[in-house]
Design a protein around this motif. Sequence first.
Motif, short mmCIF file in Angstrom:
data_model
loop_
_atom_site.label_atom_id
_atom_site.label_comp_id
_atom_site.label_asym_id
_atom_site.label_seq_id
_atom_site.Cartn_x
_atom_site.Cartn_y
_atom_site.Cartn_z
N ALA A 38 0.92 -1.22 -0.03
CA ALA A 38 -0.05 -0.10 0.00
C ALA A 38 0.78 1.24 0.10
N ALA A 39 2.07 1.10 0.60
CA ALA A 39 3.12 2.45 0.55
C ALA A 39 3.61 2.59 -0.56
N ASN A 40 3.57 1.79 -1.88
CA ASN A 40 4.34 1.82 -2.94
C ASN A 40 4.23 3.34 -3.54
N GLY A 41 5.47 3.57 -3.68
CA GLY A 41 5.80 5.00 -4.45
C GLY A 41 6.59 5.82 -3.10
N ALA A 42 6.57 5.26 -1.97
CA ALA A 42 7.22 6.23 -0.97
C ALA A 42 8.72 6.03 -1.43
N GLY A 43 9.41 7.03 -0.69
CA GLY A 43 10.75 7.42 -0.99
C GLY A 43 11.43 6.38 -0.10
N SER A 44 11.16 6.66 1.18
CA SER A 44 11.89 5.71 2.23
C SER A 44 10.69 5.02 3.00
N VAL A 45 10.69 3.78 3.51
CA VAL A 45 9.82 3.32 4.54
C VAL A 45 10.50 2.69 5.54
N VAL A 46 9.65 2.92 6.79
CA VAL A 46 10.18 2.46 8.08
C VAL A 46 9.11 1.69 8.80
N VAL A 47 9.29 0.61 9.14
CA VAL A 47 8.56 -0.38 9.91
C VAL A 47 8.88 -0.18 11.43
N VAL A 48 7.81 0.14 12.08
CA VAL A 48 7.86 0.36 13.68
C VAL A 48 7.43 -0.79 14.31
N GLY A 49 8.14 -1.43 15.32
CA GLY A 49 7.52 -2.69 15.82
C GLY A 49 8.57 -3.77 16.39
N PRO A 50 8.45 -4.87 16.91
CA PRO A 50 9.16 -5.71 17.09
C PRO A 50 9.77 -6.18 16.02
N PRO A 56 11.90 -6.15 2.34
CA PRO A 56 12.30 -5.56 1.00
C PRO A 56 13.67 -4.73 1.30
N ASP A 57 14.39 -5.03 0.44
CA ASP A 57 15.90 -4.15 0.68
C ASP A 57 15.56 -2.75 0.85
N GLY A 58 16.23 -2.00 1.69
CA GLY A 58 16.07 -0.69 1.82
C GLY A 58 15.23 -0.09 2.97
N THR A 59 14.21 -1.19 3.51
CA THR A 59 13.17 -0.81 4.47
C THR A 59 13.94 -0.67 5.47
N LEU A 60 13.70 0.35 6.32
CA LEU A 60 14.01 0.71 7.69
C LEU A 60 13.28 0.22 8.62
N THR A 61 13.81 -0.03 9.93
CA THR A 61 12.96 -0.69 10.96
C THR A 61 13.31 0.32 12.27
N ALA A 62 12.34 0.64 13.16
CA ALA A 62 12.41 1.23 14.42
C ALA A 62 11.52 0.68 15.49
N ARG A 63 11.75 0.94 16.70
CA ARG A 63 10.87 0.47 17.70
C ARG A 63 10.52 1.98 18.83
N GLU A 64 9.26 1.73 19.07
CA GLU A 64 8.80 2.95 20.03
C GLU A 64 9.59 2.78 21.41
N SER A 65 9.57 3.70 22.25
CA SER A 65 10.25 3.83 23.47
C SER A 65 9.35 4.27 24.54
N PRO A 66 9.15 3.61 25.45
CA PRO A 66 9.34 2.02 25.76
C PRO A 66 8.39 1.35 24.63
N PRO A 67 8.50 0.03 24.59
CA PRO A 67 8.09 -0.87 23.77
C PRO A 67 6.61 -0.72 24.14
N PHE A 68 5.73 -1.23 23.09
CA PHE A 68 4.25 -1.13 23.61
C PHE A 68 3.67 0.35 24.04
N ALA A 69 4.42 1.24 23.62
CA ALA A 69 4.11 2.69 24.25
C ALA A 69 2.99 3.40 23.50
N GLY A 70 2.30 2.45 22.41
CA GLY A 70 1.25 3.18 21.70
C GLY A 70 1.68 3.72 20.21
N PRO A 71 0.85 4.03 19.29
CA PRO A 71 0.87 4.53 18.10
C PRO A 71 1.53 5.71 18.05
N ALA A 72 1.23 6.75 18.96
CA ALA A 72 1.55 8.01 18.98
C ALA A 72 3.17 7.86 18.85
#
Length: 207
Positions: A38-50, A56-72
């Motif tokens: 669904a995010a096709n066309g985005a320049g950079s993509v980051v997946v936030v979670g565990p 896919p190559d180039g996809t970034l990852t991150a984790r909210e702090s603290p874990p499970f601290a909610g979508p904001a």
Amino acid sequence: MDFDAVILAGGKSSRLGGVPKAQLRHGDASLLQRALAAANGAGSVVVVGPDPGTLPDGTLTARESPPFAGPAAAIEAGLLALESHAPSTEPPRENPAPWVLVMACDMPLAGAAVPVLLKELAGHPEAEGAMSVSADGRKQPLLGIYRSSALQREVLASAQQGGLANASVFRLLARLDLLAVPVPAGSTDDVDTWDDAAALGVDGGLP
């Protein structure tokens, strides 16, 4: 339109018995794979979670702090990942992009809404974003496209007022000048319970 994407793939999935939503299946793909498509066309993509596993190559990852601290808090983590990533594009583009798609991974039909949001924003360049509105009139802030600078401004303001852990996404977005955009029926339907999953044709089986 030049945009990045933050895909929210965390949460405890407590009403699903702890089964990670990102791994649920819709047809021949996981919900996370559906969100990435669904995010096709985005320049950079980051997946936030565990740890999401193979991406896919180039996809970034991150984790909210603290874990499970909610979508904001997850949105904040995603923005930080985008800011610290130097895109390798020719010609060089802004970092982060002027716009950011924010999308929870548990809406298997969200791909139908993204082009509608982009089209609406293209006609209203003065707006600070566009938030999806379901067929029955409910606003869905976790399927929206927001001006990156405006979102960063509100994240900073929230940090000065106690941070975003367990904070409301609507509160984070409250001061943004947003378009409320009706999107195709079903595109904001999400999976919170197994009844939701059954209604959307989602199952917990792995490939």
